[in-house]
Design a protein around this motif. Sequence first.
Motif, PDB file in Angstrom:
ATOM      1  N   ASP A   1      -5.885  -5.952  -1.691  1.00 25.52           N
ATOM      2  CA  ASP A   1      -4.868  -5.966  -0.630  1.00 25.52           C
ATOM      3  C   ASP A   1      -5.472  -5.730   0.741  1.00 25.52           C
ATOM      4  OD1 ASP A   1      -2.517  -6.304  -2.285  1.00 25.52           O
ATOM      5  OD2 ASP A   1      -3.037  -4.315  -3.079  1.00 25.52           O
ATOM      6  N   LYS A   2      -4.641  -6.000   1.754  1.00 20.90           N
ATOM      7  CA  LYS A   2      -5.095  -5.840   3.132  1.00 20.90           C
ATOM      8  C   LYS A   2      -5.471  -4.384   3.422  1.00 20.90           C
ATOM      9  CE  LYS A   2      -3.912  -7.570   7.582  1.00 20.90           C
ATOM     10  NZ  LYS A   2      -4.184  -8.670   8.166  1.00 20.90           N
ATOM     11  N   GLU A   3      -4.764  -3.437   2.796  1.00 23.54           N
ATOM     12  CA  GLU A   3      -5.079  -2.023   3.061  1.00 23.54           C
ATOM     13  C   GLU A   3      -6.477  -1.671   2.510  1.00 23.54           C
ATOM     14  OE1 GLU A   3      -2.352   0.693   1.091  1.00 23.54           O
ATOM     15  OE2 GLU A   3      -2.131  -0.677  -0.590  1.00 23.54           O
ATOM     16  N   ASP A   4      -6.945  -2.449   1.534  1.00 23.29           N
ATOM     17  CA  ASP A   4      -8.298  -2.211   1.001  1.00 23.29           C
ATOM     18  C   ASP A   4      -9.359  -2.691   1.996  1.00 23.29           C
ATOM     19  OD1 ASP A   4      -7.525  -1.172  -1.614  1.00 23.29           O
ATOM     20  OD2 ASP A   4      -6.765  -3.193  -1.963  1.00 23.29           O
TER      21      ASP A   4
ATOM     22  N   ARG B   1      -8.848 -11.975   2.184  1.00 26.24           N
ATOM     23  CA  ARG B   1      -9.537 -10.689   1.919  1.00 26.24           C
ATOM     24  C   ARG B   1     -11.032 -10.828   2.190  1.00 26.24           C
ATOM     25  NH1 ARG B   1      -4.689  -9.916   0.879  1.00 26.24           N
ATOM     26  NH2 ARG B   1      -4.804 -10.030   3.111  1.00 26.24           N
TER      27      ARG B   1
ATOM     28  N   ALA C   1      -9.809  -0.485   4.908  1.00 20.68           N
ATOM     29  CA  ALA C   1     -10.555   0.768   4.695  1.00 20.68           C
ATOM     30  C   ALA C   1     -12.072   0.549   4.743  1.00 20.68           C
ATOM     31  CB  ALA C   1     -10.174   1.366   3.341  1.00 20.68           C
TER      32      ALA C   1
ATOM     33  N   VAL D   1     -11.068  -5.534  -3.437  1.00 24.61           N
ATOM     34  CA  VAL D   1     -10.227  -5.577  -2.232  1.00 24.61           C
ATOM     35  C   VAL D   1      -9.008  -6.471  -2.481  1.00 24.61           C
ATOM     36  CG1 VAL D   1     -12.005  -4.980  -0.532  1.00 24.61           C
ATOM     37  CG2 VAL D   1     -11.811  -7.343  -1.265  1.00 24.61           C
TER      38      VAL D   1
ATOM     39  N   TYR E   1      -9.135   3.201  -5.979  1.00 23.94           N
ATOM     40  CA  TYR E   1      -8.439   2.278  -5.076  1.00 23.94           C
ATOM     41  C   TYR E   1      -9.238   2.299  -3.784  1.00 23.94           C
ATOM     42  CZ  TYR E   1      -4.610   2.376  -8.389  1.00 23.94           C
ATOM     43  OH  TYR E   1      -3.865   2.248  -9.528  1.00 23.94           O
ATOM     44  N   THR E   2      -9.656   1.155  -3.320  1.00 29.22           N
ATOM     45  CA  THR E   2     -10.548   1.120  -2.157  1.00 29.22           C
ATOM     46  C   THR E   2      -9.866   1.701  -0.912  1.00 29.22           C
ATOM     47  OG1 THR E   2     -11.666  -0.746  -3.165  1.00 29.22           O
ATOM     48  CG2 THR E   2     -12.071  -0.423  -0.819  1.00 29.22           C
ATOM     49  N   TYR E   3      -8.535   1.564  -0.843  1.00 29.30           N
ATOM     50  CA  TYR E   3      -7.842   2.126   0.335  1.00 29.30           C
ATOM     51  C   TYR E   3      -7.942   3.653   0.364  1.00 29.30           C
ATOM     52  CZ  TYR E   3      -3.954   2.922  -2.929  1.00 29.30           C
ATOM     53  OH  TYR E   3      -3.200   3.322  -3.999  1.00 29.30           O
ATOM     54  N   ASP E   4      -8.252   4.274  -0.785  1.00 29.31           N
ATOM     55  CA  ASP E   4      -8.450   5.728  -0.823  1.00 29.31           C
ATOM     56  C   ASP E   4      -9.903   5.992  -0.389  1.00 29.31           C
ATOM     57  OD1 ASP E   4      -8.848   8.370  -1.413  1.00 29.31           O
ATOM     58  OD2 ASP E   4      -7.797   8.305  -3.340  1.00 29.31           O
TER      59      ASP E   4
END
Length: 414
Positions: free
Chosen positions: A65-68, A93, A71, A63, A37-40
Motif C-alpha cells: 500500500d501507499k502507506e508502506d 508502488r 514509510a 510495499v 507491516y512496512t508502514y510500522d
Amino acid sequence: MSLRRKTRKVIVGDKQHGFVGIGGNAPVALQSMTSTYTYDIDATVKQINALHAAGADLVRVAVPDKEDTAALKEILNQVKIPLIADVHFHFERALEAIEAGIHKIRLNPGNIKDRPKVEKVIAACKERGIPIRVGANEGGIVERGNKSQRAEEMAALEHDYKGQMTAIMVEKLEEYLRIFADADFYDVVLSAKSVDPEIVLAAYSECSRRFDFPLHLGVTHAGPPETGRIRSVVALGALLAQGIGDTIRISYAADPVFEIEDGRELLQVLGLRLRTEPELIACPTCGRIEIDLISMMAEVRRRLKEIPVPVKVAVMGCVVNGPGEAEGSDVAVFAGKHRGVIYVQGEQVATVTEGEMLDRLFDEVRKFAAKVQRGEATLKNQKVDIKPPDPIGELGSGWEKIRKEKGLSLPVAR
Ligand code: SF4
C-alpha cells in the motif's frame, strides 16, 4: 564444487547503505524479507537491523500500500543495509519506492497487466541505476486472465506437472525479459521459485543455460524451519554446488533471522562465504557414549556465541572418531569413562573429569581465540599426529574395546 557460472553483475545500494554485487565475481549475497507491516517503521527498522546483525547482505520489504512506500524514506534513514521493495499488482508502488530511494525492485510483470506500466518502472529504474528482480513463481504462474491460454496450460500440467511447470516458468521469464530487452535494460536478476525442490532445480538449471543474468535462488512457502530447512537446502545446496546462484533467500514461516542463520551456514559449509563465527563439530552419540553429551550441547552453543573468531571446536563422545576430529579442529575434547581429553590444534593439553570438561574446554577456546587475535596462532593449523591407542589409556581404541566386550576378533581390512 563446480566453478561459479559466469553472469552479468548488478550493483545494489548506495554510499549510505553500502554496495552489494549480485553476479559476476561477487560472492553469493544473502538476503531475507521482513515479516512486519512496512508502514510500522519502528518494527520494520528493528527487524532489518536484526537481519543485518545476523549477516544479511540485503533485506526486502513488502510495499502493498501507499502507506508502506510512504514509510520507506524514514526506514532508509535508520538502516545501513541496501533494501529491496517487493512490488505486486500496483506499478505505482514501484515508482513511489524508487522515489523514496529504494535500492532494488522485485517485480512480477505477470501480475502487472499493462506493458506500458512495466515500462514506466523500467524507465525509472534505468534513470537511477536501480536493478530489478524479475520473478516467476509457481504459485502465480498459470494464466488467469486469458481463458483459452489457461485451459491450455492446465491441460499440459495434468499430463506432466513438474516438467510442464518448469517449461511454463522459463517461457514466462523469457516473455518478461523481452520487455526489458526492448527497453535496453539489463540490470536484471532472475528468479524461478517453487515449493517443490525438483522444480526449483530444473527451472534454475534451465535458466542458467539460457540466460546470463544473475540468479536469485529460493524455495517458496517452505514452511517452518523444522520442515522447510531440508526442502530449501536440498534445492539451493545442489544448485550452489553446481556453481548456479548469485543470491539466495531461504524462506521460513518464522522469524526471518532463522533464514539468515541457515543461509549463512549453507554458504559457509559450501565454502562460498568465509566463516566468521565458531564452527561446532559434535558427534551424534551412540551406544558407546560415556558422557551426557547431548545435555552439554546447548551450553556449548551458548558459550560459542561469545567467541569472536571462527575457531573450529569438536566435542566427541568417545575415542572412535574423537582423535580424527581432534586432528581436524582447533580445540577438541573427546570423552570416555566420564572424563575428557582436550586438544588444542592436535596437542593434548589436559585430561579432565566430566564435571570440569565444559569450563576447561572454554578456557582453552578463549585462550586460543585470544592468541589468534594477537596473531600468535593461526586457525586451521592443526597437527595431525594423534593416533590411537587413545590417551585415556585403559579404554583402548574403540575397536579394541568393542572387540573385548563382544569377545570378537578385530575385523580384517580388505
Ligand atoms: S564419537 Fe563415539 S560416541 Fe560419538 S557417535 Fe562416534 S562412536 Fe558414538
